[in-house]
Scaffold this active site. Structure first.
Site, mmCIF file in Angstrom:
data_model
loop_
_atom_site.group_PDB
_atom_site.id
_atom_site.type_symbol
_atom_site.label_atom_id
_atom_site.label_comp_id
_atom_site.label_asym_id
_atom_site.label_seq_id
_atom_site.Cartn_x
_atom_site.Cartn_y
_atom_site.Cartn_z
ATOM 1 N N GLN A 10 0.678 -1.297 0.050
ATOM 2 C CA GLN A 10 -0.006 0.150 0.089
ATOM 3 C C GLN A 10 0.873 1.156 -0.025
ATOM 4 O O GLN A 10 1.994 1.210 0.617
ATOM 5 C CB GLN A 10 -0.877 -0.142 1.236
ATOM 6 N N SER A 94 3.810 -6.347 2.917
ATOM 7 C CA SER A 94 2.715 -6.360 3.546
ATOM 8 C C SER A 94 1.743 -7.098 2.600
ATOM 9 O O SER A 94 1.751 -8.285 2.201
ATOM 10 C CB SER A 94 2.161 -5.017 3.829
ATOM 11 N N LEU A 95 0.596 -6.133 2.050
ATOM 12 C CA LEU A 95 -0.388 -6.839 1.082
ATOM 13 C C LEU A 95 0.209 -7.572 -0.165
ATOM 14 O O LEU A 95 -0.395 -8.542 -0.565
ATOM 15 C CB LEU A 95 -1.485 -6.049 0.668
ATOM 16 N N ARG A 119 -9.518 -8.001 4.187
ATOM 17 C CA ARG A 119 -8.083 -7.525 5.172
ATOM 18 C C ARG A 119 -8.164 -6.032 5.025
ATOM 19 O O ARG A 119 -8.100 -5.300 6.196
ATOM 20 C CB ARG A 119 -6.981 -8.067 4.160
ATOM 21 N N HIS A 204 0.335 -3.095 11.277
ATOM 22 C CA HIS A 204 1.421 -3.669 11.494
ATOM 23 C C HIS A 204 1.839 -3.597 13.324
ATOM 24 O O HIS A 204 3.031 -3.386 13.500
ATOM 25 C CB HIS A 204 2.618 -3.530 10.741
ATOM 26 N N GLN A 253 0.995 -11.734 10.279
ATOM 27 C CA GLN A 253 1.735 -10.566 9.602
ATOM 28 C C GLN A 253 0.794 -9.322 9.763
ATOM 29 O O GLN A 253 1.220 -8.168 9.649
ATOM 30 C CB GLN A 253 1.441 -10.858 8.124
#
Length: 322
Positions: A10, A94-95, A119, A204, A253
């Protein structure tokens, strides 16, 4: 020449992303159509036309970035004969880890789109707007030890942790707003520049536990198979191929640290025991990971694959080097 494919996270979204791929390749258009169908929304129109504030929403940005990455992967295979299995590793920020798993065949494209939509929604729901914050610590003095010290100072007044260890000189902290504000003050005292990030939630960090719980439920029902290429997991900074371990790591995660610097160092073999990757290709929108790769592994080649011309040149280069 060992190759790793990198998938952006992102922040790399932009109105118009993927349009050139869709215009050039039917295979890319097919990916966007499949994602639209899986989500029951015209995400492809939002990506092409905006508005930017809607594309930037976490629940839209996450599946949209994955769609662009997968459109590039599909075009590489269909148009140019490139097989993901020829890479040594895949990894995503991440994603982007979901994009990496989809590219490696571990999760189907429709399931990946639905999981990322959920998510994004779950992360948004997890923390009331205004309670959380994130900040980027940057500058030549910024390293993990400095960031940990800043986060520890913030933890005296609330939740504050290191969220993204991107590379030396670029580390992100996350947590409750008052705690992050305190951490920013400490980071500046220690010689770092600190910039509050314009984000909708504190990603996170432990505040994301409600989102992790939602993802645990969704991932328990998702079909995950062994990837054709090992996926270097954010929370391990090491490759993993076991579907059940991958399932667990995707849950961890959500609240865990993105150990990107360590992941890249391991792939480049900087520690003397890694994957020996000499070429990193960033698949999808933007060039953020390419910039990080050049700082973390300066001896390796790093290139972004954004445009049809990028894909063609890359595929020809891979074929000629085999």
């Amino acid at each position: 020449m060992a190759l790793a494919l990198l998938f952006p996270g992102q922040g790399s979204q932009a109105v118009g992303m993927g349009a050139a791929l869709a215009d050039a390749f039917g295979s890319a258009r097919d990916v966007f159509a499949e994602v639209d169908e899986a989500l029951g929304q015209k995400l492809s129109v939002l990506m092409r036309e905006g508005p930017e504030d809607q594309l930037t929403l976490t629940e839209n940005a996450q599946p949209a970035l994955m769609a662009v990455s997968m459109a590039a992967i599909r075009a590489l295979k269909v148009e140019f004969g490139f097989d993901v299995a020829s890479a040594a590793y895949v990894a995503g920020h991440s994603l982007g880890e979901y994009s990496a798993l989809a590219a490696a065949g571990a999760i189907s494209l429709p399931d990946t789109a639905r999981l990322l939509k959920l998510r994004g929604q779950a992360m948004q729901r997890a923390v009331p707007v205004g309670r959380g914050a994130m900040a980027s610590l940057i500058g030549p003095k910024t390293d993990l030890a400095l960031a940990e010290a800043a986060a520890a100072a913030g933890s005296e007044v609330g939740i504050c942790v290191v969220a993204n260890d991107n590379n030396a000189g670029n580390i992100v902290i996350s947590g409750e707003k008052a705690a992050v504000d305190r951490a920013i003050e400490k980071a500046k005292e220690l010689g770092a520049r600190a910039i509050a990030l314009n984000v909708s939630a504190p990603f996170h960090c432990p505040l994301m536990q409600p989102a992790a719980d939602e993802m645990a439920q969704a991932l328990a029902e998702a079909k995950i198979v062994a990837p054709v290429v090992p996926v270097v997991a954010n929370v391990l900074a090491r490759p993993e191929s076991d579907p059940e371990v991958i399932r667990r790591l995707l849950v961890e995660q959500v609240t865990g640290r993105v150990r990107w610097r360590e992941s890249m160092e391991w792939m480049a073999g900087a520690s003397g025991s890694g994957g020996g990757v000499t070429r990193f290709a960033e698949i999808g929108s933007g060039k953020v990971l390419t910039g990080m790769a050049k700082r973390i592994a300066p001896d390796a080649e790093s290139l972004p694959l954004n445009t049809p011309e990028d894909l063609e040149a890359f595929a020809k280069g891979v074929t000629s080097s085999e």
